[in-house]
Design an enzyme around this catalytic site. Sequence first.
Site, PDB file in Angstrom:
ATOM      1  NE  ARG A  37      -1.897   1.319   3.023  1.00 28.97           N
ATOM      2  CZ  ARG A  37      -3.023   1.212   4.596  1.00 28.97           C
ATOM      3  NH1 ARG A  37      -4.468   0.865   4.529  1.00 28.97           N
ATOM      4  NH2 ARG A  37      -3.199   1.178   5.842  1.00 28.97           N
TER       5      ARG A  37
ATOM      6  CE  LYS B 118      -2.382   4.775   7.043  1.00 31.08           C
ATOM      7  NZ  LYS B 118      -2.993   5.844   7.543  1.00 31.08           N
TER       8      LYS B 118
ATOM      9  CD  GLU C 279     -11.562   5.898   5.488  1.00 29.01           C
ATOM     10  OE1 GLU C 279     -11.229   4.900   5.803  1.00 29.01           O
ATOM     11  OE2 GLU C 279     -11.304   7.324   4.693  1.00 29.01           O
TER      12      GLU C 279
END
Length: 300
Positions: A62, A161, A194
């Site tokens: 990721r 991220k 979220e």
Amino acid sequence: MAGRAYTGRYFYMKVFLNGELVDQNDAKVSVFDHGLLYGDGVFEGIRAYNGRVFKLKEHIDRLFYSAKAILLDIPMTADEISRAVVETCQANGIRDGYVRLVVTRGPGTLGLNPFKCKNPVVIIIADKIQLYPEQMYRDGMDLITVPTTRNHQNAINPAIKSLNYLNNILAKIEAVNAGYEEAIMLNPAGYVAECTGDNLFIIKGQSMMTPPLEAGALYGITRQTAIDIAVELGLTVTEPNLTRYDLYNADECFLTGTAAEVMPVVKIDGRTIGNGQPGPYTRRIVDRYSDLTSTTGEPL
Ligand code: PXG
């Protein structure tokens, strides 16, 4: 040691910085680093349990996807980073802990252009984390929806991220100001995305649901683990767009994240979820997650 502030620990931490393990007091980055000046960089939060790094490969994959999305060339291979994470844990005697892996754009000029930054900086810190009070894991958490919406995917895609976490921080401020630990964020279309640092799930009957990634959720590694566990338990798992109405009328709700692990939710915007106690499937998912974290992962 003269001149050094007491850090609350009995030894000085070693921090991985650009290929070397250095004393925490020598782990310094430039004030011209675009990670600092513009939040230009990417990061991962990883946990070690019982002498193993949980889902290390997934986190490193990721990290590389986030870096690719912002056109950042990580100056190490995935294998080198993996070894560096393990070595940083070993150097600090970490068997249960938390690893913060950061890659910044590196030092550049006072101007946005990232191409002027020639040397990205890789930082690995191995320490501890406790995100929420212990009692919440037993009794469940109380959430609110906040006004700050999740970034639009064409602004900053929430799948990245990145070091630019202000969107999440603004939502966290609203939650904490209102007396809550965590916030539910909606996307610009009004669907549930979220929480500020966790993915969100509901269970209704035999069906488990979580917002799709395109609703503005991070591709959470704990999210995927929870899905795998739910399938093992015989639940049907889907990723529909969810409204607040769907959350209020769920039988069970919980959050997932590397730092948060699996956190039961018992109230949302003043509505009691189910009977107001962590639900039976949620408890089974918590237990199975705990088995997996203590028995699988990259050995230290
Ligand atoms: N959503 C967001 C926005 C996150 O930042 C998650 C979901 C959960 O993803 P994982 O892959 O961890 O299951 C995250 C991860 C911290 C901290 O320091 C935050 C995260 C992870 C670790 C530490 O607050 N967020």
